[in-house]
Scaffold this motif. Structure first.
Motif, PDB file in Angstrom:
ATOM      1  N   ARG A  48       0.844  -1.198   0.000  1.00 42.71           N
ATOM      2  CA  ARG A  48       0.000   0.000   0.000  1.00 42.71           C
ATOM      3  C   ARG A  48       0.881   1.249   0.000  1.00 42.71           C
ATOM      4  O   ARG A  48       0.667   2.171  -0.788  1.00 42.71           O
ATOM      5  N   ALA A  49       1.868   1.287   0.874  1.00 40.07           N
ATOM      6  CA  ALA A  49       2.754   2.444   0.954  1.00 40.07           C
ATOM      7  C   ALA A  49       3.518   2.641  -0.357  1.00 40.07           C
ATOM      8  O   ALA A  49       3.640   3.772  -0.852  1.00 40.07           O
ATOM      9  N   GLN A  50       4.005   1.569  -0.945  1.00 38.26           N
ATOM     10  CA  GLN A  50       4.764   1.666  -2.192  1.00 38.26           C
ATOM     11  C   GLN A  50       3.894   2.199  -3.329  1.00 38.26           C
ATOM     12  O   GLN A  50       4.319   3.045  -4.111  1.00 38.26           O
ATOM     13  N   VAL A  51       2.672   1.723  -3.409  1.00 38.49           N
ATOM     14  CA  VAL A  51       1.767   2.189  -4.459  1.00 38.49           C
ATOM     15  C   VAL A  51       1.475   3.683  -4.297  1.00 38.49           C
ATOM     16  O   VAL A  51       1.457   4.432  -5.273  1.00 38.49           O
ATOM     17  N   TRP A  52       1.272   4.131  -3.069  1.00 42.51           N
ATOM     18  CA  TRP A  52       1.039   5.564  -2.840  1.00 42.51           C
ATOM     19  C   TRP A  52       2.245   6.385  -3.268  1.00 42.51           C
ATOM     20  O   TRP A  52       2.102   7.447  -3.864  1.00 42.51           O
ATOM     21  N   ILE A  53       3.433   5.910  -2.933  1.00 43.77           N
ATOM     22  CA  ILE A  53       4.657   6.622  -3.325  1.00 43.77           C
ATOM     23  C   ILE A  53       4.715   6.738  -4.843  1.00 43.77           C
ATOM     24  O   ILE A  53       4.938   7.819  -5.394  1.00 43.77           O
ATOM     25  N   GLU A  54       4.509   5.619  -5.524  1.00 43.91           N
ATOM     26  CA  GLU A  54       4.597   5.615  -6.985  1.00 43.91           C
ATOM     27  C   GLU A  54       3.492   6.446  -7.629  1.00 43.91           C
ATOM     28  O   GLU A  54       3.716   7.111  -8.635  1.00 43.91           O
ATOM     29  N   LEU A  57       3.777  10.694  -6.028  1.00 43.72           N
ATOM     30  CA  LEU A  57       4.991  11.508  -6.109  1.00 43.72           C
ATOM     31  C   LEU A  57       5.588  11.448  -7.506  1.00 43.72           C
ATOM     32  O   LEU A  57       5.740  10.368  -8.072  1.00 43.72           O
ATOM     33  N   PRO A  58       5.930  12.589  -8.071  1.00 42.97           N
ATOM     34  CA  PRO A  58       6.570  12.589  -9.387  1.00 42.97           C
ATOM     35  C   PRO A  58       8.022  12.107  -9.270  1.00 42.97           C
ATOM     36  O   PRO A  58       8.607  12.129  -8.185  1.00 42.97           O
ATOM     37  N   GLU A  59       8.557  11.663 -10.386  1.00 43.95           N
ATOM     38  CA  GLU A  59       9.983  11.338 -10.408  1.00 43.95           C
ATOM     39  C   GLU A  59      10.759  12.636 -10.317  1.00 43.95           C
ATOM     40  O   GLU A  59      10.298  13.647 -10.836  1.00 43.95           O
ATOM     41  N   PRO A  60      11.915  12.721  -9.706  1.00 39.74           N
ATOM     42  CA  PRO A  60      12.627  11.647  -9.032  1.00 39.74           C
ATOM     43  C   PRO A  60      12.209  11.457  -7.572  1.00 39.74           C
ATOM     44  O   PRO A  60      12.755  10.615  -6.882  1.00 39.74           O
ATOM     45  N   ASP A  61      11.227  12.238  -7.092  1.00 37.98           N
ATOM     46  CA  ASP A  61      10.825  12.135  -5.689  1.00 37.98           C
ATOM     47  C   ASP A  61      10.385  10.716  -5.329  1.00 37.98           C
ATOM     48  O   ASP A  61      10.689  10.216  -4.251  1.00 37.98           O
ATOM     49  N   ALA A  62       9.636  10.071  -6.215  1.00 39.07           N
ATOM     50  CA  ALA A  62       9.152   8.717  -5.930  1.00 39.07           C
ATOM     51  C   ALA A  62      10.326   7.759  -5.747  1.00 39.07           C
ATOM     52  O   ALA A  62      10.341   6.936  -4.835  1.00 39.07           O
ATOM     53  N   ARG A  63      11.313   7.857  -6.624  1.00 39.42           N
ATOM     54  CA  ARG A  63      12.470   6.971  -6.542  1.00 39.42           C
ATOM     55  C   ARG A  63      13.272   7.243  -5.266  1.00 39.42           C
ATOM     56  O   ARG A  63      13.669   6.330  -4.565  1.00 39.42           O
ATOM     57  N   GLY A  66      11.216   6.081  -2.308  1.00 35.35           N
ATOM     58  CA  GLY A  66      11.121   4.631  -2.305  1.00 35.35           C
ATOM     59  C   GLY A  66      12.418   3.921  -2.006  1.00 35.35           C
ATOM     60  O   GLY A  66      12.410   2.740  -1.683  1.00 35.35           O
ATOM     61  N   THR A  67      13.545   4.615  -2.104  1.00 28.23           N
ATOM     62  CA  THR A  67      14.826   3.958  -1.836  1.00 28.23           C
ATOM     63  C   THR A  67      15.579   4.636  -0.698  1.00 28.23           C
ATOM     64  O   THR A  67      15.676   4.090   0.393  1.00 28.23           O
ATOM     65  N   VAL A  68      16.075   5.810  -0.937  1.00 30.82           N
ATOM     66  CA  VAL A  68      16.949   6.485   0.034  1.00 30.82           C
ATOM     67  C   VAL A  68      16.237   6.740   1.361  1.00 30.82           C
ATOM     68  O   VAL A  68      16.731   6.350   2.424  1.00 30.82           O
ATOM     69  N   ILE A  69      15.081   7.373   1.311  1.00 30.78           N
ATOM     70  CA  ILE A  69      14.375   7.713   2.551  1.00 30.78           C
ATOM     71  C   ILE A  69      13.857   6.447   3.231  1.00 30.78           C
ATOM     72  O   ILE A  69      13.968   6.289   4.440  1.00 30.78           O
TER      73      ILE A  69
END
Length: 82
Positions: A48-54, A57-63, A66-69
């Motif tokens: 659920r959290a991953q789908v909301w992020i994708e 959030l626009p790229e590169p924020d989603a990436r 989804g990874t660094v943060i």
């Protein structure tokens, strides 16, 4: 593990994911163990959290989110729990 499963289920319900009380492969009359149900609910919450992020959030924020943060939060939480 039962109360953990209930709490994860309640969190999912609050987010709009209303799961059936007996998941396929679930414990007791459903088939699998309470550990399986807990793992299934946790996986659903993470998805659920991953789908909301994708989705939100626009790229590169989603990436980055989804990874660094995510990795930063994961390391912090693991440190706190161990």
């Amino acid at each position: 593990m039962g109360w953990h499963s209930r709490r994860i289920r309640q969190a999912l319900a609050a987010l709009g994911d209303h799961l059936p009380s007996c998941l396929p492969g679930g414990p007791g009359a459903c088939g699998q163990s309470a550990r399986f149900r807990y793992a299934a609910y946790c996986a659903q919450l993470r998805a659920r959290a991953q789908v909301w992020i994708e989705r939100d959030l626009p790229e590169p924020d989603a990436r980055i989110t989804g990874t660094v943060i995510y990795d930063s939060h994961l390391i912090r939480m693991r440190t706190r729990l161990h």
